[in-house]
Design a protein around this motif. Sequence first.
Motif, PDB file in Angstrom:
ATOM      1  N   MET A  35      37.455  10.304 -20.905  1.00 20.59           N
ATOM      2  CA  MET A  35      37.134   9.026 -20.276  1.00 20.59           C
ATOM      3  C   MET A  35      38.341   8.362 -19.636  1.00 20.59           C
ATOM      4  SD  MET A  35      34.459   7.309 -22.914  1.00 20.59           S
ATOM      5  CE  MET A  35      33.103   8.281 -23.552  1.00 20.59           C
ATOM      6  N   PHE A  36      39.508   8.497 -20.269  1.00 16.66           N
ATOM      7  CA  PHE A  36      40.674   7.782 -19.788  1.00 16.66           C
ATOM      8  C   PHE A  36      41.575   8.634 -18.905  1.00 16.66           C
ATOM      9  CE2 PHE A  36      40.326   5.588 -24.167  1.00 16.66           C
ATOM     10  CZ  PHE A  36      39.260   4.824 -23.732  1.00 16.66           C
ATOM     11  N   ASP A  37      41.258   9.944 -18.783  1.00 15.04           N
ATOM     12  CA  ASP A  37      42.146  10.804 -17.993  1.00 15.04           C
ATOM     13  C   ASP A  37      41.415  11.961 -17.310  1.00 15.04           C
ATOM     14  OD1 ASP A  37      44.771  11.744 -17.084  1.00 15.04           O
ATOM     15  OD2 ASP A  37      44.508  13.343 -18.544  1.00 15.04           O
ATOM     16  N   ALA A  38      40.982  12.950 -18.052  1.00 14.05           N
ATOM     17  CA  ALA A  38      40.533  14.226 -17.473  1.00 14.05           C
ATOM     18  C   ALA A  38      39.360  14.088 -16.515  1.00 14.05           C
ATOM     19  CB  ALA A  38      40.194  15.221 -18.590  1.00 14.05           C
ATOM     20  N   ALA A  39      38.335  13.339 -16.876  1.00 16.41           N
ATOM     21  CA  ALA A  39      37.135  13.257 -16.036  1.00 16.41           C
ATOM     22  C   ALA A  39      37.358  12.426 -14.782  1.00 16.41           C
ATOM     23  CB  ALA A  39      35.959  12.691 -16.828  1.00 16.41           C
ATOM     24  N   ILE A  40      38.291  11.475 -14.830  1.00 16.48           N
ATOM     25  CA  ILE A  40      38.479  10.576 -13.690  1.00 16.48           C
ATOM     26  C   ILE A  40      39.598  11.025 -12.757  1.00 16.48           C
ATOM     27  CG2 ILE A  40      37.529   8.606 -14.916  1.00 16.48           C
ATOM     28  CD1 ILE A  40      40.391   7.622 -15.386  1.00 16.48           C
ATOM     29  N   ASP A  41      40.292  12.071 -13.133  1.00 17.59           N
ATOM     30  CA  ASP A  41      41.411  12.576 -12.347  1.00 17.59           C
ATOM     31  C   ASP A  41      40.926  13.616 -11.334  1.00 17.59           C
ATOM     32  OD1 ASP A  41      43.966  13.041 -11.479  1.00 17.59           O
ATOM     33  OD2 ASP A  41      44.671  13.962 -13.331  1.00 17.59           O
ATOM     34  N   PHE A  42      41.616  13.751 -10.226  1.00 15.70           N
ATOM     35  CA  PHE A  42      41.278  14.776  -9.239  1.00 15.70           C
ATOM     36  C   PHE A  42      41.813  16.142  -9.648  1.00 15.70           C
ATOM     37  CE2 PHE A  42      40.709  12.096  -5.129  1.00 15.70           C
ATOM     38  CZ  PHE A  42      39.723  11.367  -5.752  1.00 15.70           C
ATOM     39  N   LYS A  43      42.807  16.157 -10.527  1.00 16.02           N
ATOM     40  CA  LYS A  43      43.418  17.426 -10.935  1.00 16.02           C
ATOM     41  C   LYS A  43      42.493  18.142 -11.913  1.00 16.02           C
ATOM     42  CE  LYS A  43      46.465  17.513 -13.966  1.00 16.02           C
ATOM     43  NZ  LYS A  43      47.019  17.517 -15.162  1.00 16.02           N
ATOM     44  N   GLN A  44      42.056  19.311 -11.531  1.00 13.44           N
ATOM     45  CA  GLN A  44      41.191  20.142 -12.372  1.00 13.44           C
ATOM     46  C   GLN A  44      42.003  21.378 -12.720  1.00 13.44           C
ATOM     47  OE1 GLN A  44      38.348  18.695 -13.121  1.00 13.44           O
ATOM     48  NE2 GLN A  44      38.434  17.164 -11.535  1.00 13.44           N
ATOM     49  N   ALA A  45      42.540  21.440 -13.926  1.00  8.84           N
ATOM     50  CA  ALA A  45      43.443  22.539 -14.263  1.00  8.84           C
ATOM     51  C   ALA A  45      43.265  22.982 -15.706  1.00  8.84           C
ATOM     52  CB  ALA A  45      44.889  22.110 -14.029  1.00  8.84           C
ATOM     53  N   VAL A  46      43.629  24.219 -15.940  1.00  9.26           N
ATOM     54  CA  VAL A  46      43.607  24.788 -17.283  1.00  9.26           C
ATOM     55  C   VAL A  46      44.966  25.435 -17.554  1.00  9.26           C
ATOM     56  CG1 VAL A  46      41.108  25.139 -17.365  1.00  9.26           C
ATOM     57  CG2 VAL A  46      42.550  26.931 -16.425  1.00  9.26           C
ATOM     58  N   ASN A  47      45.286  25.536 -18.820  1.00  6.65           N
ATOM     59  CA  ASN A  47      46.566  26.114 -19.209  1.00  6.65           C
ATOM     60  C   ASN A  47      46.541  27.638 -19.083  1.00  6.65           C
ATOM     61  OD1 ASN A  47      47.387  23.537 -19.774  1.00  6.65           O
ATOM     62  ND2 ASN A  47      47.077  23.709 -21.962  1.00  6.65           N
ATOM     63  N   HIS A  48      47.710  28.195 -18.981  1.00 12.57           N
ATOM     64  CA  HIS A  48      47.921  29.640 -18.890  1.00 12.57           C
ATOM     65  C   HIS A  48      49.008  29.978 -19.912  1.00 12.57           C
ATOM     66  CE1 HIS A  48      49.582  33.369 -17.206  1.00 12.57           C
ATOM     67  NE2 HIS A  48      48.376  33.548 -16.690  1.00 12.57           N
ATOM     68  N   PRO A  49      49.034  31.195 -20.420  1.00 11.91           N
ATOM     69  CA  PRO A  49      50.084  31.539 -21.384  1.00 11.91           C
ATOM     70  C   PRO A  49      51.508  31.262 -20.884  1.00 11.91           C
ATOM     71  CG  PRO A  49      48.435  33.262 -21.348  1.00 11.91           C
ATOM     72  CD  PRO A  49      48.068  32.300 -20.253  1.00 11.91           C
ATOM     73  N   LEU A  50      51.696  31.238 -19.576  1.00  3.54           N
ATOM     74  CA  LEU A  50      53.025  30.982 -19.016  1.00  3.54           C
ATOM     75  C   LEU A  50      53.333  29.497 -18.837  1.00  3.54           C
ATOM     76  CD1 LEU A  50      53.264  33.833 -16.357  1.00  3.54           C
ATOM     77  CD2 LEU A  50      54.255  33.758 -18.663  1.00  3.54           C
ATOM     78  N   GLY A  51      52.336  28.620 -18.988  1.00  2.00           N
ATOM     79  CA  GLY A  51      52.618  27.201 -18.844  1.00  2.00           C
ATOM     80  C   GLY A  51      51.373  26.338 -18.750  1.00  2.00           C
ATOM     81  N   LYS A  52      51.601  25.059 -18.889  1.00  2.00           N
ATOM     82  CA  LYS A  52      50.521  24.070 -18.869  1.00  2.00           C
ATOM     83  C   LYS A  52      50.032  23.828 -17.439  1.00  2.00           C
ATOM     84  CE  LYS A  52      49.419  19.425 -20.306  1.00  2.00           C
ATOM     85  NZ  LYS A  52      49.840  18.166 -20.850  1.00  2.00           N
ATOM     86  N   ASN A  53      48.719  23.761 -17.280  1.00  4.58           N
ATOM     87  CA  ASN A  53      48.080  23.418 -16.003  1.00  4.58           C
ATOM     88  C   ASN A  53      48.467  24.344 -14.844  1.00  4.58           C
ATOM     89  OD1 ASN A  53      46.659  21.217 -17.083  1.00  4.58           O
ATOM     90  ND2 ASN A  53      48.349  19.826 -16.696  1.00  4.58           N
ATOM     91  N   LEU A  54      48.720  25.598 -15.119  1.00  4.02           N
ATOM     92  CA  LEU A  54      49.127  26.519 -14.054  1.00  4.02           C
ATOM     93  C   LEU A  54      47.967  26.986 -13.184  1.00  4.02           C
ATOM     94  CD1 LEU A  54      51.882  28.799 -15.610  1.00  4.02           C
ATOM     95  CD2 LEU A  54      52.124  26.886 -14.033  1.00  4.02           C
ATOM     96  N   LEU A  55      46.769  26.984 -13.716  1.00  2.00           N
ATOM     97  CA  LEU A  55      45.597  27.385 -12.939  1.00  2.00           C
ATOM     98  C   LEU A  55      44.783  26.139 -12.633  1.00  2.00           C
ATOM     99  CD1 LEU A  55      44.527  30.466 -15.071  1.00  2.00           C
ATOM    100  CD2 LEU A  55      45.824  30.482 -12.942  1.00  2.00           C
TER     101      LEU A  55
END
Length: 128
Positions: A35-55
Amino acid sequence: ISLGGGVVNNLAGFLASSLYRGITLVHITTSSMGMFDAAIDFKQAVNHPLGKNLLGSYYPATNIIMDPEVLETLSKRHILNGVSEALKHALCQSMHLTRAIVDPLAKDLHQALRDPEYLQMVCRECID
């Protein structure tokens, strides 16, 4: 349609942006982080073993449905996770918003985290 918290919102957002070069995205978010971040943000990303929000991608949701009363089912720790994210945004935006989030917490942390009016205010302020 994503139904869940921040991780579900981000994963569904990334998939929606990738399928057919983008499909309708609707978030029905059930966590404070959503509610306060993920759903209202334009950034749609997931973590990868090499780093956060890389995909990920930048892709806005068509509709976002949130009901702060759902937060009553969460532990105070999980509510505070989202409120801390809202506070991070507030610190970058305005002293007024920072005070609106911090003052009730400083007065009575436990009561604020269970106050539907306070949580609704944080939701509204994060959207505006």
